[in-house]
Design a protein around this motif. Structure first.
Motif, PDB file in Angstrom:
ATOM      1  N   ALA A   1       1.304  -1.296  -0.324  1.00  0.00           N
ATOM      2  CA  ALA A   1       0.080  -0.457   0.420  1.00  0.00           C
ATOM      3  C   ALA A   1       0.587   1.476   0.087  1.00  0.00           C
ATOM      4  CB  ALA A   1      -0.789  -0.053   0.834  1.00  0.00           C
ATOM      5  N   LYS A   2       0.121   2.209  -0.389  1.00  0.00           N
ATOM      6  CA  LYS A   2       1.010   3.926   0.083  1.00  0.00           C
ATOM      7  C   LYS A   2      -0.158   4.328  -0.405  1.00  0.00           C
ATOM      8  CE  LYS A   2       4.532   6.245  -3.207  1.00  0.00           C
ATOM      9  NZ  LYS A   2       5.540   5.702  -4.891  1.00  0.00           N
ATOM     10  N   ALA A   3       0.251   6.097   0.347  1.00  0.00           N
ATOM     11  CA  ALA A   3      -1.058   7.192  -0.172  1.00  0.00           C
ATOM     12  C   ALA A   3      -0.637   7.273  -1.067  1.00  0.00           C
ATOM     13  CB  ALA A   3      -0.027   8.076   0.767  1.00  0.00           C
ATOM     14  N   GLY A   4      -2.072   7.661  -1.584  1.00  0.00           N
ATOM     15  CA  GLY A   4      -2.503   8.263  -3.041  1.00  0.00           C
ATOM     16  C   GLY A   4      -1.591   9.516  -2.513  1.00  0.00           C
ATOM     17  N   PRO A   5      -1.917  10.590  -3.974  1.00  0.00           N
ATOM     18  CA  PRO A   5      -1.678  12.079  -3.944  1.00  0.00           C
ATOM     19  C   PRO A   5      -1.398  12.932  -3.310  1.00  0.00           C
ATOM     20  CG  PRO A   5      -2.396  10.849  -6.546  1.00  0.00           C
ATOM     21  CD  PRO A   5      -1.895   9.695  -4.924  1.00  0.00           C
ATOM     22  N   THR A   6      -3.406  12.819  -3.155  1.00  0.00           N
ATOM     23  CA  THR A   6      -3.283  13.838  -3.045  1.00  0.00           C
ATOM     24  C   THR A   6      -4.363  13.428  -2.262  1.00  0.00           C
ATOM     25  OG1 THR A   6      -5.921  13.067  -4.335  1.00  0.00           O
ATOM     26  CG2 THR A   6      -4.083  15.303  -5.566  1.00  0.00           C
ATOM     27  N   ASP A   7      -4.807  12.590  -1.525  1.00  0.00           N
ATOM     28  CA  ASP A   7      -5.052  12.381  -0.184  1.00  0.00           C
ATOM     29  C   ASP A   7      -5.145  10.998   0.620  1.00  0.00           C
ATOM     30  OD1 ASP A   7      -6.998  12.148   2.340  1.00  0.00           O
ATOM     31  OD2 ASP A   7      -8.103  13.398   1.472  1.00  0.00           O
TER      32      ASP A   7
ATOM     33  N   ASP B   1      -1.895   3.261   9.172  1.00  0.00           N
ATOM     34  CA  ASP B   1      -1.319   4.995   8.866  1.00  0.00           C
ATOM     35  C   ASP B   1      -0.470   4.411   7.809  1.00  0.00           C
ATOM     36  OD1 ASP B   1      -0.417   7.818   9.170  1.00  0.00           O
ATOM     37  OD2 ASP B   1      -1.379   7.599  10.710  1.00  0.00           O
ATOM     38  N   LEU B   2      -0.725   5.513   6.618  1.00  0.00           N
ATOM     39  CA  LEU B   2       0.208   5.343   6.061  1.00  0.00           C
ATOM     40  C   LEU B   2       1.086   6.281   5.171  1.00  0.00           C
ATOM     41  CD1 LEU B   2      -2.192   4.190   2.944  1.00  0.00           C
ATOM     42  CD2 LEU B   2      -0.278   2.478   4.263  1.00  0.00           C
TER      43      LEU B   2
ATOM     44  N   ILE C   1       3.398  -4.002   9.661  1.00  0.00           N
ATOM     45  CA  ILE C   1       4.066  -3.136   8.579  1.00  0.00           C
ATOM     46  C   ILE C   1       5.385  -3.164   7.866  1.00  0.00           C
ATOM     47  CG2 ILE C   1       3.454  -1.486   9.918  1.00  0.00           C
ATOM     48  CD1 ILE C   1       2.033   0.440   7.828  1.00  0.00           C
ATOM     49  N   GLU C   2       5.453  -3.040   6.978  1.00  0.00           N
ATOM     50  CA  GLU C   2       6.675  -3.281   6.867  1.00  0.00           C
ATOM     51  C   GLU C   2       7.264  -2.641   5.950  1.00  0.00           C
ATOM     52  OE1 GLU C   2       9.815  -6.723   4.855  1.00  0.00           O
ATOM     53  OE2 GLU C   2       7.682  -7.159   5.632  1.00  0.00           O
ATOM     54  N   ASP C   3       7.931  -1.260   6.280  1.00  0.00           N
ATOM     55  CA  ASP C   3       8.411  -0.146   5.672  1.00  0.00           C
ATOM     56  C   ASP C   3       9.454  -1.310   3.631  1.00  0.00           C
ATOM     57  OD1 ASP C   3       9.295   2.122   3.930  1.00  0.00           O
ATOM     58  OD2 ASP C   3      10.289   3.637   6.324  1.00  0.00           O
ATOM     59  N   PHE C   4       9.055  -0.708   3.166  1.00  0.00           N
ATOM     60  CA  PHE C   4       9.793  -1.207   1.852  1.00  0.00           C
ATOM     61  C   PHE C   4      10.472   0.039   1.096  1.00  0.00           C
ATOM     62  CE2 PHE C   4       7.786  -4.669   2.283  1.00  0.00           C
ATOM     63  CZ  PHE C   4       8.753  -5.950   1.370  1.00  0.00           C
ATOM     64  N   GLY C   5      10.033   1.307   1.744  1.00  0.00           N
ATOM     65  CA  GLY C   5      10.767   2.686   1.113  1.00  0.00           C
ATOM     66  C   GLY C   5       9.730   3.101   0.607  1.00  0.00           C
ATOM     67  N   GLY C   6      10.725   4.872   0.158  1.00  0.00           N
ATOM     68  CA  GLY C   6       9.421   5.228  -1.371  1.00  0.00           C
ATOM     69  C   GLY C   6       7.416   5.323  -0.423  1.00  0.00           C
ATOM     70  N   GLY C   7       7.619   5.109   0.367  1.00  0.00           N
ATOM     71  CA  GLY C   7       6.500   6.102   0.974  1.00  0.00           C
ATOM     72  C   GLY C   7       5.504   4.125   1.150  1.00  0.00           C
ATOM     73  N   VAL C   8       5.971   3.122   0.406  1.00  0.00           N
ATOM     74  CA  VAL C   8       5.820   1.959   0.473  1.00  0.00           C
ATOM     75  C   VAL C   8       5.661   1.008   1.355  1.00  0.00           C
ATOM     76  CG1 VAL C   8       5.199  -0.463  -1.390  1.00  0.00           C
ATOM     77  CG2 VAL C   8       6.029   1.846  -2.507  1.00  0.00           C
ATOM     78  N   TYR C   9       4.292   0.471   1.704  1.00  0.00           N
ATOM     79  CA  TYR C   9       4.245  -0.896   3.015  1.00  0.00           C
ATOM     80  C   TYR C   9       3.866  -1.745   2.621  1.00  0.00           C
ATOM     81  CZ  TYR C   9       5.494   3.396   5.780  1.00  0.00           C
ATOM     82  OH  TYR C   9       6.120   5.194   5.812  1.00  0.00           O
ATOM     83  N   ARG C  10       3.674  -2.658   3.193  1.00  0.00           N
ATOM     84  CA  ARG C  10       3.085  -4.118   2.903  1.00  0.00           C
ATOM     85  C   ARG C  10       2.851  -4.315   4.363  1.00  0.00           C
ATOM     86  NH1 ARG C  10       5.894 -10.505   1.582  1.00  0.00           N
ATOM     87  NH2 ARG C  10       3.755 -10.610   0.945  1.00  0.00           N
ATOM     88  N   CYS C  11       1.355  -3.750   4.174  1.00  0.00           N
ATOM     89  CA  CYS C  11       0.525  -4.272   5.323  1.00  0.00           C
ATOM     90  C   CYS C  11       0.260  -5.560   5.352  1.00  0.00           C
ATOM     91  CB  CYS C  11      -0.531  -3.435   4.828  1.00  0.00           C
ATOM     92  SG  CYS C  11      -0.837  -1.645   4.823  1.00  0.00           S
ATOM     93  N   ALA C  12      -0.094  -6.404   6.719  1.00  0.00           N
ATOM     94  CA  ALA C  12      -1.162  -7.428   7.074  1.00  0.00           C
ATOM     95  C   ALA C  12      -1.391  -7.862   8.299  1.00  0.00           C
ATOM     96  CB  ALA C  12       0.683  -8.644   6.814  1.00  0.00           C
ATOM     97  N   LEU C  13      -2.516  -8.764   8.103  1.00  0.00           N
ATOM     98  CA  LEU C  13      -3.351  -8.664   9.338  1.00  0.00           C
ATOM     99  C   LEU C  13      -3.454 -10.428   8.999  1.00  0.00           C
ATOM    100  CD1 LEU C  13      -5.631  -7.671  11.485  1.00  0.00           C
ATOM    101  CD2 LEU C  13      -7.118  -8.176   9.984  1.00  0.00           C
TER     102      LEU C  13
END
Length: 166
Positions: free
Chosen positions: A55-61, A84-85, A109-121
């Motif tokens: 997952a990555k936050a959207g560019p505008t919100d 929380d991205l 949640i695992e940080d892959f850099g560049g605002g990319v996260y691997r979220c797991a449940l």
């Protein structure tokens, strides 16, 4: 199969492996039941299962990403987690009141850099259940509500047997 509700879709940023693009989901209406970016309804056997996505936050919100696997027969029998991205943290993880078919949530949640996260449940199905596994763009941790324009980018979503995302 995957589908969503109250959401428009477009191409997002490049995926972590560079082979595809993220799916950019944008809430298309304000709704207290949220903007479901992706939904899958598999039949699960009893045991431990893991739901994950890059997952990555959207560019505008930026919004928040929420996971909510629940019984398709009783939507209140569920576990849930908010990610929380912006900060790369698990905001909340819990079981819905009275959950008995889907229990024991553990989020990461695992940080892959560049605002990319691997979220797991990871959660336990206590018996056979048809699961409605959903990803949401939300306004706040602890709620599914979303306002028009909330965005989240998803790629590589999985729901699989076992305690870890593969």
């Amino acid at each position: 199969g995957w589908s969503g509700f109250r959401t428009t879709y477009s191409a997002g940023d490049t995926s972590p492996d560079g082979s595809q693009l993220f799916l950019l989901g944008t809430a298309s209406e304000t709704n207290v039941n949220g903007s479901s970016i992706a939904r899958q309804t598999p039949a699960l056997s009893a045991g431990v299962h893991t739901m994950s996505v890059f997952a990555k936050a959207g560019p505008t919100d930026t919004g928040l990403l929420a996971f909510r696997p629940n019984s398709n027969a009783d939507f209140n029998d569920a576990v849930q987690a908010w990610f929380d991205l912006e900060t790369g943290t698990v905001a909340i993880v819990n079981s819905a009141s009275g959950s008995s078919l889907i229990t024991t949530p553990v989020a990461s949640i695992e940080d892959f850099g560049g605002g990319v996260y691997r979220c797991a449940l990871t959660f336990t199905a206590t018996g056979a259940v048809t699961c409605s596994a959903r990803h949401y763009a939300t306004d706040a941790a602890g709620a599914l509500a979303a306002t028009i324009g909330k965005q989240v980018q998803l790629w590589g979503a999985q729901l699989e047997a076992g305690p870890n995302p593969s």
